[in-house]
Design an enzyme around this catalytic site. Structure first.
Site, PDB file in Angstrom:
ATOM      1  N   GLU A  70      37.598  42.956  31.658  1.00 51.71           N
ATOM      2  CA  GLU A  70      37.286  43.878  33.161  1.00 51.71           C
ATOM      3  C   GLU A  70      36.336  44.905  32.368  1.00 51.71           C
ATOM      4  OE1 GLU A  70      39.946  44.716  36.163  1.00 51.71           O
ATOM      5  OE2 GLU A  70      38.243  44.979  37.721  1.00 51.71           O
ATOM      6  N   ASP A  90      44.593  43.599  36.957  1.00 50.76           N
ATOM      7  CA  ASP A  90      44.912  42.662  38.969  1.00 50.76           C
ATOM      8  C   ASP A  90      45.297  43.223  39.423  1.00 50.76           C
ATOM      9  OD1 ASP A  90      43.173  41.292  40.130  1.00 50.76           O
ATOM     10  OD2 ASP A  90      44.157  39.407  39.728  1.00 50.76           O
TER      11      ASP A  90
HETATM   12  C1  IPD Z   1      41.090  42.482  42.938  1.00 48.44           C
HETATM   13  C2  IPD Z   1      42.204  41.847  43.252  1.00 48.44           C
HETATM   14  C3  IPD Z   1      42.540  41.662  44.684  1.00 48.44           C
HETATM   15  C4  IPD Z   1      41.424  41.697  44.810  1.00 48.44           C
HETATM   16  C5  IPD Z   1      39.612  41.922  44.401  1.00 48.44           C
HETATM   17  C6  IPD Z   1      40.180  41.869  43.035  1.00 48.44           C
HETATM   18  P1  IPD Z   1      41.628  44.366  40.654  1.00 48.44           P
HETATM   19  O1  IPD Z   1      41.132  42.685  41.052  1.00 48.44           O
HETATM   20  O2  IPD Z   1      42.560  40.880  42.477  1.00 48.44           O
HETATM   21  O3  IPD Z   1      42.938  40.736  45.049  1.00 48.44           O
HETATM   22  O4  IPD Z   1      41.221  40.901  46.380  1.00 48.44           O
HETATM   23  O5  IPD Z   1      38.481  41.193  44.504  1.00 48.44           O
HETATM   24  O6  IPD Z   1      38.787  42.225  42.797  1.00 48.44           O
HETATM   25  O7  IPD Z   1      40.409  44.848  40.559  1.00 48.44           O
HETATM   26  O8  IPD Z   1      42.549  45.015  40.740  1.00 48.44           O
HETATM   27  O9  IPD Z   1      41.437  43.420  38.862  1.00 48.44           O
END
Ligand code: IPD
Length: 263
Positions: A70, A90
Site C-alpha cells: 500500500e 488495514d
Molecule cells: C480501508 C479499509 C476500509 C475500506 C476502505 C479501505 P485502509 O483500507 O479496508 O474498511 O472501507 O475502502 O481503503 O485505507 O485503512 O488500508
C-alpha cells in the site's frame, strides 16, 4: 495441514514482528487524540515502519519474491512468479481514532493466483490464515462460513466509500436494498477483517466497491478456503484487481449479489 507449514511460519512470524511495534504505536495514538496536532503524522510513520518490517522479514525468508504494498507500491521480484501483497495497517481510520479494529494483511500471489493469506488483528491477537487447498484457520481452529440460509437472519458487513471518493449515491441504494432484507448491516472499517469474519461465520456476507488488492488479497482466500463464495458484481471470479466484492456463504451469495447489483 496449513498450520505449521513453511509458508505459515514465514507469514505469521512477519505479521507478529510488525505487530509488536504497531501495538506500541497504537498505545501512543490513544494519548495523541487529545493533542492539538492530532495523531495523523505519527500514524503515517507507523504505517511506513510496519511495511518496512514486513518487507524485510518476508524478503529474508523468500529473497526472490516481488511485492505490491500500500505505501511503497510495486517492487518486482527476481523470480517473476510470486509476489507479496501487503497492507501494513488495514483500517487506518480506526487506528487513527484509537479504535482497536485494524489488521495487518499479507497475501501471497503466484502467477496471478492467491495461494496464501494472513489477516492479523494485533490487539485481540486473532491470526486468520489460509493456504490454497489447505483450509482457513483462526489461531488453532479450522474455519467454516456460517450455515445460515435466511437473509432475515443474516448480518452483512460493508464499507462506505470514504469522503471525497466516488460512489456514495449507488452505495446508498445498495444499502437501502440490503438493509430491508437482513438482520443487520455493519460498517466496521477494515475490509480484510470483514472478509475474515465471513470466513469465520461471524457475518453471513460482505460487499464493497473500489477496494485495492492489498485490502482483499488475503481475505478472498480466507473466505474461499472456509467454503464461501467471493465474486465481483457480475458474479465473476477475478475479484482482486476490479475492487468490487461480494462475499458470502454459498446459500446466501446469489441473494446478496442480486440485492447489491439489481436496482
Ligand atoms: C480501508 C479499509 C476500509 C475500506 C476502505 C479501505 P485502509 O483500507 O479496508 O474498511 O472501507 O475502502 O481503503 O485505507 O485503512 O488500508
Amino acid at each position: 495441514m496449513a498450520r505449521g507449514s513453511a509458508l505459515w511460519n514465514v507469514m505469521t512470524e512477519a505479521a507478529r514482528k510488525a505487530a509488536r511495534a504497531l501495538r506500541r504505536d497504537f498505545g501512543e495514538v490513544e494519548q495523541l487524540q487529545v493533542s492539538n496536532k492530532g495523531p495523523s503524522d505519527f500514524v503515517s510513520a507507523a504505517d511506513i515502519k510496519a511495511e518496512k518490517t514486513l518487507r524485510a522479514e518476508l524478503q529474508k525468508a523468500r529473497p526472490r519474491f516481488g511485492f505490491l504494498m500500500e505505501e511503497t507500491g510495486e517492487i518486482a521480484g527476481e523470480d517473476g512468479k510470486h509476489r507479496w501483497i501487503i497492507d501494513p495497517i488495514d483500517g487506518t481510520t480506526n487506528f487513527l481514532h484509537g479504535i482497536p479494529h485494524f489488521a495487518i494483511s499479507i497475501g501471497l500471489e503466484m502467477e496471478g493466483e492467491i495461494i496464501a493469506g494472513v489477516v492479523y488483528n494485533p490487539i485481540v491477537e486473532e491470526m486468520f490464515y489460509a493456504e490454497k487447498g489447505q483450509g482457513a484457520f483462526l489461531n488453532d481452529h479450522r474455519l467454516r462460513v456460517s450455515a445460515r440460509t435466511k437473509m432475515t437472519e443474516a448480518v452483512i458487513a460493508t464499507g462506505i466509500p470514504f469522503h471525497g471518493r466516488p460512489g456514495h449515491e449507488p452505495f446508498l441504494k445498495q444499502l437501502g436494498r440490503v438493509m430491508n432484507e437482513v438482520a443487520g448491516v455493519r460498517r466496521m472499517g477494515t475490509a480484510s477483517l470483514d472478509l475474515a469474519y465471513v470466513a469465520a461465520g461471524r457475518c453471513e456476507g460482505f460487499w464493497e466497491t473500489g477496494l485495492q488488492p492489498w485490502d482483499i488479497a488475503a481475505g478472498i482466500l480466507l473466505v474461499r478456503e472456509a467454503g464461501g463464495f467471493v465474486t465481483d458484481f457480475k458474479g465473476g471470479q477475478d475479484v482482486l484487481h476490479g475492487g468490487n466484492v461480494v462475499a458470502a456463504n454459498p446459500k446466501l451469495h446469489k441473494q446478496l449479489l442480486d440485492l447489491v447489483t439489481k436496482g
